[in-house]
Design an enzyme around this catalytic site. Structure first.
Site, PDB file in Angstrom:
ATOM      1  N   HIS A  26     145.161  30.454  78.363  1.00 39.30           N
ATOM      2  CA  HIS A  26     144.529  29.127  78.419  1.00 39.30           C
ATOM      3  C   HIS A  26     144.417  28.659  79.862  1.00 39.30           C
ATOM      4  CE1 HIS A  26     143.410  25.070  77.357  1.00 39.30           C
ATOM      5  NE2 HIS A  26     144.417  24.590  78.055  1.00 39.30           N
ATOM      6  N   HIS A  41     136.991  24.886  83.225  1.00 42.67           N
ATOM      7  CA  HIS A  41     137.544  24.616  81.904  1.00 42.67           C
ATOM      8  C   HIS A  41     136.441  24.113  80.976  1.00 42.67           C
ATOM      9  CE1 HIS A  41     140.030  23.757  78.660  1.00 42.67           C
ATOM     10  NE2 HIS A  41     140.791  22.784  79.139  1.00 42.67           N
ATOM     11  N   CYS A  68     141.208  20.541  73.734  1.00 40.64           N
ATOM     12  CA  CYS A  68     140.767  21.796  74.350  1.00 40.64           C
ATOM     13  C   CYS A  68     141.109  23.029  73.522  1.00 40.64           C
ATOM     14  CB  CYS A  68     141.337  21.904  75.758  1.00 40.64           C
ATOM     15  SG  CYS A  68     140.744  20.590  76.838  1.00 40.64           S
ATOM     16  N   PHE A 116     145.299  18.484  74.872  1.00 43.18           N
ATOM     17  CA  PHE A 116     145.985  17.197  74.960  1.00 43.18           C
ATOM     18  C   PHE A 116     146.580  16.827  73.599  1.00 43.18           C
ATOM     19  CE2 PHE A 116     143.484  15.180  78.744  1.00 43.18           C
ATOM     20  CZ  PHE A 116     144.317  15.848  79.628  1.00 43.18           C
ATOM     21  N   LYS A 176     138.727  31.127  82.967  1.00 43.24           N
ATOM     22  CA  LYS A 176     138.403  29.833  83.570  1.00 43.24           C
ATOM     23  C   LYS A 176     138.292  29.932  85.093  1.00 43.24           C
ATOM     24  CE  LYS A 176     140.523  27.070  79.887  1.00 43.24           C
ATOM     25  NZ  LYS A 176     141.110  28.128  79.049  1.00 43.24           N
ATOM     26  N   PHE A 203     145.146  25.589  74.355  1.00 44.73           N
ATOM     27  CA  PHE A 203     146.048  24.450  74.198  1.00 44.73           C
ATOM     28  C   PHE A 203     145.302  23.168  74.553  1.00 44.73           C
ATOM     29  CE2 PHE A 203     149.038  27.808  76.120  1.00 44.73           C
ATOM     30  CZ  PHE A 203     149.186  28.450  74.902  1.00 44.73           C
TER      31      PHE A 203
END
Length: 406
Positions: free
Chosen positions: A300, A335, A163, A394, A330, A392
């Site tokens: 984020h 997202h 992301c 995974f 968002k 940010f």
């Protein structure tokens, strides 16, 4: 000597609109692009929430031979990039005579892969898959298609950073220009919106289940958040050296003055505080500015319990008593994943140019960490010259960008 890196064009195709003007109006009016999709529930999704976006119809713009290689997200990226090139006054003749680079964030191409495997299993004949299957299903499908369609001759590379992909694409593009490797790089991020691309996220209960109130489901920083809402589309930013932009008389919109990055080095899905904090500090240090010059932060914050909490902690540690407005767009878009780092730069640019900050929708009750930040729940009018955008992903990948108005 390092070169200055400026933004000369932007383009976007998102659930808030199919171009910059539509998106600017949606931001200003606090419009949500999130809907409930009953088909997802019928197909076994825990949550039927998703951003609403129409796949572009490109029959009048591209040949069938071009379209056959393009999955959903490449079509979004084409629409965004066509707008950005026009916005930057980059015409085909100029592109043909110069080495224009391409760095685009993309971290999946699920639907074409699933369809290719389904055909293979059903027909037991690989020739039935079709010529477009391989090019649609590769992770580099967006850059492959865009580079061939627009005739780009510079660096041609897909950035795959979960992301944070779109943000890293812009950051890495700025480094290539800053150190003289390219004069102009098309950067961005794209995200497919089909159910195949996010069913595994749904399977780990990552999504909000506030299905009776779709527009209230994405609640970044709110105490009662219960998960994110998937979105997508594409966003493109044209980066150029200041000298190149001036030489060709290009519109100069802003300057990328800081790029920070880090890895958490811990859990594959749960973010920590230290990683984002280091990314923020690196970006601000590279920008060479006083922290109080930053007038807005696009967080984020995806509307997840741990992620929002730890980002709020990192922001408070970095900014301390200086409390610029912090919002997560968002809350309006859901997202946008691989696209988000690029689209949120554009959302922030539109707000900076328009003299307003869009509301952090559904921020009704802060928790103990978000209470430390300055999070407006309604649109405010504000002039600011510098913003910071966080992304940010995974695996603990972090990216922060600092951008100044010009």
């Amino acid at each position: 000597m390092d070169k200055r890196v400026v933004i000369t064009g932007m383009g976007i195709y998102s659930c808030l609109g199919k171009n910059l003007d539509e998106v600017r109006d949606a931001l200003y009016n606090g419009v949500s692009g999130i809907i409930f999709d009953p088909v997802r529930k019928e197909n076994g999704f825990r949550s039927g929430l998703t951003a609403q976006i129409e796949i572009p119809e490109l029959k009048n713009e591209l040949s069938r031979n071009q379209r056959v290689f393009m999955p959903e997200q490449a079509k979004y990226a084409y629409a965004a990039t066509a707008e950005a090139l026009k916005n930057a006054a980059l015409d085909p003749d100029y592109i043909n005579d110069h080495e224009i680079g391409l760095l685009y964030g993309n971290d999946s191409s699920a639907e074409p892969t699933v369809k290719c495997v389904d055909i293979f299993r059903e027909k037991r004949d690989t020739t039935r898959i079709g010529s477009g299957g391989i090019f649609q299903s590769m992770n580099s499908t967006v850059t492959m298609n865009l580079s061939c369609i627009f005739g780009l001759k510079g660096i041609n590379l897909t950035v795959s950073g979960a992301c944070a992909s779109g943000s890293h694409a812009i950051g890495l593009g700025s480094l290539l220009i800053r150190h003289g490797y390219q004069d102009c790089v098309i950067c961005g991020g794209a995200q497919e919106v089909n159910p195949f691309s996010v069913c595994s996220f749904d399977g780990i209960s990552a999504f909000s289940v506030r299905e009776n109130e779709p527009a209230k489901a994405s609640r970044p920083f709110d105490r009662d958040r219960d998960g994110l809402v998937p979105g997508g589309g594409a966003a493109t930013v044209i980066l150029e050296s200041y000298e190149s932009a001036v030489k060709r008389g290009a519109p100069i919109l802003a300057e990328v003055i800081g790029y920070g990055f880090s890895g958490n080095g811990e859990h594959i899905s749960n973010p920590n505080v230290n990683g984002p904090q280091r990314s923020l500090l690196m970006a601000i240090k590279q920008a060479g500015i006083d922290i109080r010059e930053i007038g807005y932060v696009n967080a984020h914050a995806t509307s997840t319990l741990i992620g929002d909490r730890n980002e709020a902690k990192a922001l408070h540690l970095v900014f301390g008593d200086h409390k610029p407005e912090v919002t997560s767009t968002k809350s309006q878009t859901g997202h946008e994943m691989w696209m988000a780092g690029a689209s949120e730069v554009i959302y922030s640019m539109l707000m900076m140019k328009g003299g307003f900050i869009a509301p952090n929708l559904n921020f009704e009750n802060p928790d103990e960490d978000s209470a430390l930040l300055n999070i407006p729940s309604k649109r405010i009018g504000k002039h600011f010259d510098i913003f910071l955008s966080n992304s940010f992903g995974f695996g603990g990948t972090n990216s922060s960008l600092v951008i100044r108005d010009l």
